[in-house]
Design a protein around this motif. Structure first.
Motif, PDB file in Angstrom:
ATOM      1  N   PHE A   1       0.833  -1.201   0.000  1.00 45.97           N
ATOM      2  CA  PHE A   1       0.000   0.000   0.000  1.00 45.97           C
ATOM      3  C   PHE A   1       0.870   1.254   0.000  1.00 45.97           C
ATOM      4  CE2 PHE A   1      -2.642   3.180   2.334  1.00 45.97           C
ATOM      5  CZ  PHE A   1      -3.619   3.333   1.353  1.00 45.97           C
ATOM      6  N   PHE A   2       1.998   1.180   0.703  1.00 44.47           N
ATOM      7  CA  PHE A   2       2.935   2.308   0.734  1.00 44.47           C
ATOM      8  C   PHE A   2       3.474   2.578  -0.672  1.00 44.47           C
ATOM      9  CE2 PHE A   2       6.960   4.431   1.296  1.00 44.47           C
ATOM     10  CZ  PHE A   2       6.743   5.296   2.355  1.00 44.47           C
ATOM     11  N   LEU A   3       3.868   1.519  -1.384  1.00 43.35           N
ATOM     12  CA  LEU A   3       4.373   1.685  -2.746  1.00 43.35           C
ATOM     13  C   LEU A   3       3.282   2.184  -3.691  1.00 43.35           C
ATOM     14  CD1 LEU A   3       6.642  -1.493  -3.101  1.00 43.35           C
ATOM     15  CD2 LEU A   3       7.378   0.885  -2.867  1.00 43.35           C
ATOM     16  N   PHE A   4       2.049   1.760  -3.448  1.00 40.38           N
ATOM     17  CA  PHE A   4       0.923   2.248  -4.264  1.00 40.38           C
ATOM     18  C   PHE A   4       0.761   3.758  -4.095  1.00 40.38           C
ATOM     19  CE2 PHE A   4      -3.557   3.514  -4.256  1.00 40.38           C
ATOM     20  CZ  PHE A   4      -3.875   3.285  -5.600  1.00 40.38           C
ATOM     21  N   LEU A   5       0.848   4.230  -2.857  1.00 47.92           N
ATOM     22  CA  LEU A   5       0.742   5.667  -2.623  1.00 47.92           C
ATOM     23  C   LEU A   5       1.916   6.420  -3.250  1.00 47.92           C
ATOM     24  CD1 LEU A   5      -0.472   5.824   1.107  1.00 47.92           C
ATOM     25  CD2 LEU A   5      -1.819   6.177  -0.980  1.00 47.92           C
ATOM     26  N   THR A   6       3.090   5.802  -3.225  1.00 44.75           N
ATOM     27  CA  THR A   6       4.254   6.438  -3.841  1.00 44.75           C
ATOM     28  C   THR A   6       4.094   6.518  -5.355  1.00 44.75           C
ATOM     29  OG1 THR A   6       5.612   5.460  -2.088  1.00 44.75           O
ATOM     30  CG2 THR A   6       6.757   6.402  -3.969  1.00 44.75           C
ATOM     31  N   ALA A   7       3.547   5.460  -5.964  1.00 48.40           N
ATOM     32  CA  ALA A   7       3.283   5.489  -7.400  1.00 48.40           C
ATOM     33  C   ALA A   7       2.237   6.546  -7.736  1.00 48.40           C
ATOM     34  CB  ALA A   7       2.822   4.116  -7.880  1.00 48.40           C
ATOM     35  N   LEU A   8       1.222   6.664  -6.883  1.00 51.40           N
ATOM     36  CA  LEU A   8       0.212   7.702  -7.065  1.00 51.40           C
ATOM     37  C   LEU A   8       0.842   9.087  -6.957  1.00 51.40           C
ATOM     38  CD1 LEU A   8      -2.765   8.539  -7.369  1.00 51.40           C
ATOM     39  CD2 LEU A   8      -2.982   8.352  -4.879  1.00 51.40           C
ATOM     40  N   LEU A   9       1.785   9.224  -6.043  1.00 49.45           N
ATOM     41  CA  LEU A   9       2.495  10.488  -5.885  1.00 49.45           C
ATOM     42  C   LEU A   9       3.222  10.866  -7.176  1.00 49.45           C
ATOM     43  CD1 LEU A   9       3.557  12.787  -4.033  1.00 49.45           C
ATOM     44  CD2 LEU A   9       5.423  11.240  -3.399  1.00 49.45           C
ATOM     45  N   CYS A  10       3.896   9.904  -7.783  1.00 46.63           N
ATOM     46  CA  CYS A  10       4.613  10.168  -9.043  1.00 46.63           C
ATOM     47  C   CYS A  10       3.649  10.513 -10.173  1.00 46.63           C
ATOM     48  CB  CYS A  10       5.471   8.966  -9.421  1.00 46.63           C
ATOM     49  SG  CYS A  10       6.888   8.704  -8.338  1.00 46.63           S
ATOM     50  N   LEU A  11       2.485   9.873 -10.177  1.00 44.36           N
ATOM     51  CA  LEU A  11       1.474  10.195 -11.189  1.00 44.36           C
ATOM     52  C   LEU A  11       0.997  11.638 -11.035  1.00 44.36           C
ATOM     53  CD1 LEU A  11      -0.425   9.374 -13.485  1.00 44.36           C
ATOM     54  CD2 LEU A  11      -2.018   8.498 -11.750  1.00 44.36           C
ATOM     55  N   LEU A  12       0.777  12.055  -9.804  1.00 49.82           N
ATOM     56  CA  LEU A  12       0.369  13.435  -9.549  1.00 49.82           C
ATOM     57  C   LEU A  12       1.466  14.418  -9.982  1.00 49.82           C
ATOM     58  CD1 LEU A  12      -1.280  13.075  -6.011  1.00 49.82           C
ATOM     59  CD2 LEU A  12      -2.451  13.479  -8.193  1.00 49.82           C
ATOM     60  N   ILE A  13       2.702  14.043  -9.769  1.00 49.34           N
ATOM     61  CA  ILE A  13       3.816  14.896 -10.193  1.00 49.34           C
ATOM     62  C   ILE A  13       3.802  15.069 -11.705  1.00 49.34           C
ATOM     63  CG2 ILE A  13       6.334  15.000 -10.389  1.00 49.34           C
ATOM     64  CD1 ILE A  13       6.510  13.727  -7.638  1.00 49.34           C
ATOM     65  N   MET A  14       3.554  13.989 -12.434  1.00 45.64           N
ATOM     66  CA  MET A  14       3.500  14.065 -13.891  1.00 45.64           C
ATOM     67  C   MET A  14       2.351  14.958 -14.351  1.00 45.64           C
ATOM     68  SD  MET A  14       4.264  10.084 -14.903  1.00 45.64           S
ATOM     69  CE  MET A  14       3.815  10.407 -16.610  1.00 45.64           C
ATOM     70  N   LEU A  15       1.202  14.809 -13.738  1.00 44.86           N
ATOM     71  CA  LEU A  15       0.046  15.622 -14.126  1.00 44.86           C
ATOM     72  C   LEU A  15       0.292  17.095 -13.810  1.00 44.86           C
ATOM     73  CD1 LEU A  15      -2.877  13.315 -12.887  1.00 44.86           C
ATOM     74  CD2 LEU A  15      -2.037  13.619 -15.231  1.00 44.86           C
ATOM     75  N   GLY A  16       0.861  17.365 -12.649  1.00 40.99           N
ATOM     76  CA  GLY A  16       1.149  18.750 -12.284  1.00 40.99           C
ATOM     77  C   GLY A  16       2.178  19.383 -13.203  1.00 40.99           C
ATOM     78  N   ALA A  17       3.223  18.630 -13.551  1.00 43.25           N
ATOM     79  CA  ALA A  17       4.245  19.146 -14.463  1.00 43.25           C
ATOM     80  C   ALA A  17       3.668  19.403 -15.846  1.00 43.25           C
ATOM     81  CB  ALA A  17       5.409  18.160 -14.541  1.00 43.25           C
ATOM     82  N   ASP A  18       2.755  18.542 -16.281  1.00 44.63           N
ATOM     83  CA  ASP A  18       2.127  18.727 -17.591  1.00 44.63           C
ATOM     84  C   ASP A  18       1.322  20.019 -17.638  1.00 44.63           C
ATOM     85  OD1 ASP A  18       1.172  17.533 -20.272  1.00 44.63           O
ATOM     86  OD2 ASP A  18      -0.715  17.949 -19.235  1.00 44.63           O
ATOM     87  N   LEU A  19       0.550  20.297 -16.597  1.00 46.98           N
ATOM     88  CA  LEU A  19      -0.240  21.528 -16.556  1.00 46.98           C
ATOM     89  C   LEU A  19       0.660  22.750 -16.451  1.00 46.98           C
ATOM     90  CD1 LEU A  19      -3.222  20.509 -14.227  1.00 46.98           C
ATOM     91  CD2 LEU A  19      -3.192  20.688 -16.721  1.00 46.98           C
ATOM     92  N   GLY A  20       1.748  22.632 -15.700  1.00 47.61           N
ATOM     93  CA  GLY A  20       2.691  23.743 -15.609  1.00 47.61           C
ATOM     94  C   GLY A  20       3.311  24.057 -16.957  1.00 47.61           C
ATOM     95  N   GLY A  21       3.707  23.017 -17.685  1.00 51.63           N
ATOM     96  CA  GLY A  21       4.252  23.226 -19.024  1.00 51.63           C
ATOM     97  C   GLY A  21       3.228  23.794 -19.980  1.00 51.63           C
ATOM     98  N   LEU A  22       1.979  23.385 -19.839  1.00 52.78           N
ATOM     99  CA  LEU A  22       0.902  23.907 -20.693  1.00 52.78           C
ATOM    100  C   LEU A  22       0.740  25.409 -20.497  1.00 52.78           C
ATOM    101  CD1 LEU A  22      -1.500  23.336 -22.628  1.00 52.78           C
ATOM    102  CD2 LEU A  22      -2.901  22.959 -20.576  1.00 52.78           C
TER     103      LEU A  22
END
Length: 257
Positions: free
Chosen positions: A159-180
């Motif tokens: 579950f800890f690794l799942f939350l960490t993977a979710l964290l990385c997904l959020l980072i990707m989405l946030g970076a995409d919007l910032g670049g946009l």
């Protein structure tokens, strides 16, 4: 200094002076620093930071790097069953959490000071929400890691690794919007005017190495006489006046945040 940086970026291929001129420019840059005041020295060494309206674009790289490195190292360590590696990975998590805190604070300040339209405002709101979610998740994982005393195992670790993977997904989405916002809408970007003698990498073929020339084409060119084509009045395009109007859409709307 610009010549020196140009050589480093382009590898000297399109730089007239090569290494000698680059070293000379670097020495001249340091000599010029000795004649400047503290404020001017900072602007000369770090012109990008000196020209920023806010430091959010500078800070955002640190949580991305630290938290992404944490996920990769912690996952590899789990698969390899290396507890010592996971202990090292924890420090990436802690540093990333602290970096995310300062990044979110800088982002909230930037959102209040940057002019933007309604369409960008909606993107900015989502970017802000994702940033706060990243910070919240990183804080949760850090507290879990510190309070547990030992590294999670079994189902808890999954579950800890799942939350960490979710964290990385959020980072990707946030970076995409910032670049946009930056690269499509030009938020907080002062466009630099392009001069007539500007360099264009796409259309510069002076250094291209043609390994397989077209022999048929070369023979035709060698046999064809060189002559200047004569254009009739109907073929000569009309001159465009210097004060010709170019239609552009400007969006200078400011939306209170």
């Amino acid at each position: 200094m610009n010549n020196f940086l140009s050589f480093q970026i382009h590898g000297g291929a399109d730089h007239d002076g090569g290494v000698v001129e680059s070293v000379s420019s670097l020495l001249g840059f340091f000599e010029n620093l000795s004649t400047q005041g503290p404020g001017d020295i900072f602007s000369s060494i770090l012109p990008g930071i000196a020209g920023m309206d806010n430091i959010h674009p500078l800070l955002v790289h640190f949580p991305i790097a630290f938290l992404s490195a944490f996920f990769v190292l912690d996952l590899v360590a789990t698969l390899a069953k290396k507890q010592q590696w996971r202990s090292v990975a924890s420090w990436f998590l802690y540093f990333g959490t602290v970096a995310a805190l300062f990044t979110v604070i800088a982002g909230l300040i930037a959102a209040e000071s940057v002019a933007h339209g309604q369409n960008v405002h909606e993107i900015m709101e989502r970017h802000e929400q994702i940033g706060i979610s990243i910070l919240s998740t990183a804080v949760l994982l850090s507290i879990w890691r510190i309070k547990s005393g030992i590294l999670p195992k079994g189902g808890a670790n999954n579950f800890f690794l799942f939350l960490t993977a979710l964290l990385c997904l959020l980072i990707m989405l946030g970076a995409d919007l910032g670049g946009l916002m930056v690269y499509k809408y030009g938020v907080a970007v002062a466009a630099a005017p392009v001069s007539e003698d500007s360099y264009n990498h796409v259309h510069d073929h002076s250094n291209m190495d043609v390994s397989k020339p077209d022999e048929t084409h070369d023979n035709v060119d060698a046999q064809a006489p060189t002559a200047t084509p004569i254009k009739t009045d109907a073929q000569i395009p009309p001159e465009v006046p210097d004060d010709a109007h170019v239609h552009k859409h400007h969006h200078d709307h400011k939306h209170p945040h």
